[in-house]
Design an enzyme around this catalytic site. Sequence first.
Site, short mmCIF file in Angstrom:
data_model
loop_
_atom_site.label_atom_id
_atom_site.label_comp_id
_atom_site.label_asym_id
_atom_site.label_seq_id
_atom_site.Cartn_x
_atom_site.Cartn_y
_atom_site.Cartn_z
N CYS A 24 64.19 57.72 -77.17
CA CYS A 24 63.87 59.03 -76.28
C CYS A 24 64.59 60.28 -77.02
CB CYS A 24 65.46 58.86 -75.51
SG CYS A 24 65.16 60.17 -73.91
N HIS A 51 65.10 53.26 -72.60
CA HIS A 51 66.80 52.25 -73.11
C HIS A 51 66.69 51.13 -72.27
CE1 HIS A 51 67.72 56.45 -73.90
NE2 HIS A 51 67.51 56.77 -72.95
N1 GLN Z 1 67.93 65.53 -74.05
C1 GLN Z 1 66.98 64.76 -74.36
C2 GLN Z 1 66.54 64.98 -73.03
O1 GLN Z 1 66.71 65.53 -71.86
C3 GLN Z 1 67.00 63.30 -74.34
C4 GLN Z 1 67.65 62.61 -73.83
C5 GLN Z 1 68.45 61.39 -73.67
O2 GLN Z 1 67.86 60.91 -74.57
N2 GLN Z 1 68.45 61.15 -72.85
O3 GLN Z 1 64.85 65.01 -72.99
#
Ligand code: GLN
Length: 237
Positions: A94, A191
Amino acid sequence: MSTESLRIVWIYPDLLSTYGDRGNLSILAHRAAARGIPVETYEVRSDQQMPTSADIYLIGGGEDGPQALAAQRLLTDGGLHRAVNQGAAVLAICAGYQLFGHSFFAKGAKCAGLGLLDISSDRGVTRAVGELRGDIDPRLGLPPLTGFENHGGRTHLGAQAAPLARVTAGVGNDGQTEGAWAGKILGTYSHGPALARNPAIADLLLRWSTGADRLAPLDDTWADRLRQERLEAASAV
Ligand code: GLN
């Protein structure tokens, strides 16, 4: 760092560690040890220098602020670039996945990424939250991907990166493809943690980093049950 052991680094747990991403480190270490592979794990915080001689690097998800900080710090440090150029394997999740690309958006600002994957990320109209499922690139020989996604970014792949999977539920990069891979770098929005839901990806990373063609099978009854339940949950959404 010993040279006989498989060395696994978790990058910046103080900044990037959401939705149980730490489990990826535990699962890799467990699956290596269960095959008799000696393993050493390192948690490298953002105020520490990045070791360049590890075999596998893991980087997790996070909020925009810590994501931007992590990218700046890794660019300044340079150690991860050296490790990747020397052939280390990477699993990037992510926020960690986005920052491996050329650029990404955090808190409305365009940020420079590491440029280690030929991808760039912008912002979607809605946040992608929920179960994610996809058919993995057949060249990797893996069963379907399952994960939980929560991100505002959308990711576009350049010619030097292949999609990790074709989306069958959820959004991933853009509703069509999910994640990216090139060489020994794997990036995903999954995740959950990703390796608890996808132990075959853990074994791929272990094969890449040890050079083994095959690894002894493990009893994956519980992981298989979790996979089955989550793959069905994704179909029901
Ligand atoms: N901040 C990034 C987004 O919202 C990654 C989010 C995350 O790692 N869950 O796209």
